[in-house]
Scaffold this motif. Structure first.
Motif, mmCIF file in Angstrom:
data_model
loop_
_atom_site.group_PDB
_atom_site.id
_atom_site.type_symbol
_atom_site.label_atom_id
_atom_site.label_comp_id
_atom_site.label_asym_id
_atom_site.label_seq_id
_atom_site.Cartn_x
_atom_site.Cartn_y
_atom_site.Cartn_z
ATOM 1 N N ILE A 210 156.767 83.510 -40.947
ATOM 2 C CA ILE A 210 157.558 83.157 -39.538
ATOM 3 C C ILE A 210 157.031 81.898 -39.380
ATOM 4 C CG2 ILE A 210 157.984 83.377 -37.560
ATOM 5 C CD1 ILE A 210 158.085 86.725 -37.717
ATOM 6 N N LEU A 211 157.551 80.593 -39.166
ATOM 7 C CA LEU A 211 156.884 79.629 -38.699
ATOM 8 C C LEU A 211 157.429 79.767 -37.410
ATOM 9 C CD1 LEU A 211 155.909 76.501 -39.150
ATOM 10 C CD2 LEU A 211 157.788 75.959 -40.341
ATOM 11 N N VAL A 212 157.049 79.148 -36.364
ATOM 12 C CA VAL A 212 157.296 78.315 -35.614
ATOM 13 C C VAL A 212 157.200 77.640 -34.405
ATOM 14 C CG1 VAL A 212 157.193 79.506 -32.810
ATOM 15 C CG2 VAL A 212 156.973 81.325 -34.516
ATOM 16 N N ILE A 213 157.873 76.987 -34.219
ATOM 17 C CA ILE A 213 158.222 75.153 -33.268
ATOM 18 C C ILE A 213 158.162 75.545 -31.905
ATOM 19 C CG2 ILE A 213 158.456 72.912 -33.183
ATOM 20 C CD1 ILE A 213 158.737 73.557 -37.215
ATOM 21 N N LYS A 214 157.194 74.421 -31.037
ATOM 22 C CA LYS A 214 157.523 74.780 -29.738
ATOM 23 C C LYS A 214 157.467 73.137 -29.332
ATOM 24 C CE LYS A 214 156.677 78.741 -28.157
ATOM 25 N NZ LYS A 214 156.167 80.024 -27.394
ATOM 26 N N SER A 215 158.518 72.271 -29.385
ATOM 27 C CA SER A 215 158.146 70.810 -28.312
ATOM 28 C C SER A 215 159.364 71.137 -27.127
ATOM 29 C CB SER A 215 159.183 70.372 -29.463
ATOM 30 O OG SER A 215 160.357 69.782 -29.500
ATOM 31 N N GLN B 226 157.490 65.843 -28.967
ATOM 32 C CA GLN B 226 156.562 65.541 -27.808
ATOM 33 C C GLN B 226 155.869 67.194 -27.444
ATOM 34 O OE1 GLN B 226 158.349 64.378 -23.522
ATOM 35 N NE2 GLN B 226 158.822 62.467 -24.779
ATOM 36 N N ASP B 227 154.145 66.749 -27.761
ATOM 37 C CA ASP B 227 153.905 68.359 -27.439
ATOM 38 C C ASP B 227 154.312 69.380 -28.388
ATOM 39 O OD1 ASP B 227 152.403 67.186 -24.937
ATOM 40 O OD2 ASP B 227 153.380 67.634 -24.062
ATOM 41 N N ILE B 228 154.572 68.792 -29.832
ATOM 42 C CA ILE B 228 154.817 70.023 -30.725
ATOM 43 C C ILE B 228 153.676 70.884 -30.703
ATOM 44 C CG2 ILE B 228 155.020 70.258 -33.047
ATOM 45 C CD1 ILE B 228 157.307 67.598 -32.907
ATOM 46 N N VAL B 229 153.420 72.027 -31.190
ATOM 47 C CA VAL B 229 153.271 73.238 -31.377
ATOM 48 C C VAL B 229 153.224 73.477 -32.441
ATOM 49 C CG1 VAL B 229 151.291 74.968 -30.401
ATOM 50 C CG2 VAL B 229 151.318 73.132 -28.887
ATOM 51 N N ALA B 230 152.833 74.028 -33.392
ATOM 52 C CA ALA B 230 154.054 74.927 -34.903
ATOM 53 C C ALA B 230 153.072 76.030 -35.137
ATOM 54 C CB ALA B 230 153.725 74.148 -35.731
ATOM 55 N N ASN B 231 153.533 77.327 -34.848
ATOM 56 C CA ASN B 231 152.398 78.801 -36.145
ATOM 57 C C ASN B 231 152.617 78.712 -36.905
ATOM 58 O OD1 ASN B 231 150.439 79.430 -32.995
ATOM 59 N ND2 ASN B 231 151.963 78.724 -32.429
ATOM 60 N N TYR B 232 152.048 79.474 -38.021
ATOM 61 C CA TYR B 232 151.931 79.864 -39.770
ATOM 62 C C TYR B 232 151.120 80.484 -40.052
ATOM 63 C CZ TYR B 232 153.987 79.891 -43.662
ATOM 64 O OH TYR B 232 154.362 80.275 -45.705
ATOM 65 N N ASN B 233 151.284 82.037 -40.326
ATOM 66 C CA ASN B 233 150.111 82.015 -41.092
ATOM 67 C C ASN B 233 148.283 82.353 -39.817
ATOM 68 O OD1 ASN B 233 151.818 83.435 -43.147
ATOM 69 N ND2 ASN B 233 151.371 82.377 -44.487
ATOM 70 N N ASN B 234 149.231 82.690 -38.908
ATOM 71 C CA ASN B 234 147.547 82.246 -38.177
ATOM 72 C C ASN B 234 146.627 80.652 -37.924
ATOM 73 O OD1 ASN B 234 147.245 84.942 -37.209
ATOM 74 N ND2 ASN B 234 146.373 85.866 -39.271
ATOM 75 N N SER B 235 147.963 80.255 -38.403
ATOM 76 C CA SER B 235 147.423 78.690 -38.101
ATOM 77 C C SER B 235 148.040 78.070 -36.954
ATOM 78 C CB SER B 235 147.625 77.962 -39.942
ATOM 79 O OG SER B 235 146.888 78.497 -40.361
ATOM 80 N N VAL B 236 147.672 76.579 -36.439
ATOM 81 C CA VAL B 236 148.093 76.248 -34.811
ATOM 82 C C VAL B 236 147.921 75.376 -36.033
ATOM 83 C CG1 VAL B 236 148.078 75.442 -33.156
ATOM 84 C CG2 VAL B 236 147.207 77.836 -33.602
ATOM 85 N N LEU B 237 149.537 73.842 -35.429
ATOM 86 C CA LEU B 237 149.082 72.506 -36.330
ATOM 87 C C LEU B 237 150.279 72.135 -35.141
ATOM 88 C CD1 LEU B 237 150.754 70.595 -38.985
ATOM 89 C CD2 LEU B 237 151.667 70.822 -36.403
ATOM 90 N N LEU B 238 149.310 70.437 -34.823
ATOM 91 C CA LEU B 238 149.874 69.911 -33.325
ATOM 92 C C LEU B 238 149.951 68.630 -34.083
ATOM 93 C CD1 LEU B 238 146.339 70.491 -30.657
ATOM 94 C CD2 LEU B 238 149.155 71.956 -30.476
ATOM 95 N N ALA B 239 151.772 68.188 -33.899
ATOM 96 C CA ALA B 239 151.788 66.824 -33.729
ATOM 97 C C ALA B 239 153.002 66.107 -32.979
ATOM 98 C CB ALA B 239 152.390 66.974 -34.765
ATOM 99 N N ASN B 240 152.904 65.239 -33.120
ATOM 100 C CA ASN B 240 154.056 63.898 -31.868
ATOM 101 C C ASN B 240 155.854 64.367 -32.437
ATOM 102 O OD1 ASN B 240 151.552 62.829 -30.054
ATOM 103 N ND2 ASN B 240 151.061 61.711 -31.711
ATOM 104 N N LYS B 241 155.809 64.719 -33.305
ATOM 105 C CA LYS B 241 156.892 64.478 -34.010
ATOM 106 C C LYS B 241 157.107 65.658 -35.776
ATOM 107 C CE LYS B 241 160.799 61.476 -35.531
ATOM 108 N NZ LYS B 241 160.659 60.035 -36.225
#
Length: 168
Positions: free
Chosen positions: A72-77, A93-108
């Motif tokens: 499961i991939l969850v993306i919040k913005s 704006q303020d993207i936070v994604a969670n996938y397999n116990n990893s956290v990804l931060l980005a602008n777009k």
């Protein structure tokens, strides 16, 4: 597809009224992408122009992608745009994604269902138990199941890999 739609048209600005905008709160779209993966897209507030209802502008966005391999991939913005015809999704704006116990931060982030890709860009940071990664852009080709990492500024990708080595 709509579910749990609570339409409210109060507090529209004069420019919204001139553009004939539909405003919805707590909206949810669900479906299956072209690769056969399920998704649920939720938004605290959504707007569409009455003459162009396939483009939905959103605030307070959460997308859950349920892949065939049971991940499961969850993306919040803060902001997003959904094309309910092509099923393409753009997050900003303020993207936070969670996938397999990893956290990804980005602008777009752009999930382009029409060409089977996910592009994440702008100050990309991946935080994982195995290490960290910093880059300008990540491009996932979902059809080929490949990842390209790009750095435009200094022409290098910043990585820290944690190895569990036993020293003798």
């Amino acid at each position: 597809r709509f579910s749990n739609i609570n339409e409210e048209n109060k507090n529209l600005t004069s420019s919204d009224q001139n553009d004939e905008v539909n405003v919805f709160f707590n909206i949810e779209y669900s479906g299956i992408d072209l690769s056969g993966n399920r998704y649920i897209l939720r938004s605290e507030e959504a707007r569409s122009k009455k003459f162009d209802q396939e483009i939905i502008e959103m605030k307070g966005v959460t997308a859950n992608f349920y892949f065939k391999d049971d991940t499961i991939l969850v993306i919040k913005s803060k902001l997003g745009v959904y094309n309910n015809k092509t099923l393409d999704m753009k997050f900003s704006q303020d993207i936070v994604a969670n996938y397999n116990n990893s956290v990804l931060l980005a602008n777009k982030a752009e999930y382009l269902n029409s060409n089977g890709s996910l592009k994440i860009s702008g100050n990309v940071k991946l935080i994982d138990a195995k290490g960290n990664l910093g880059a300008d852009e990540l491009f996932f080709d979902l059809k080929k199941q490949s990842l390209n990492i790009a750095s435009k500024k200094d022409n290098y990708v910043n990585t820290i890999i944690k190895l569990n080595e036993k020293k003798f």
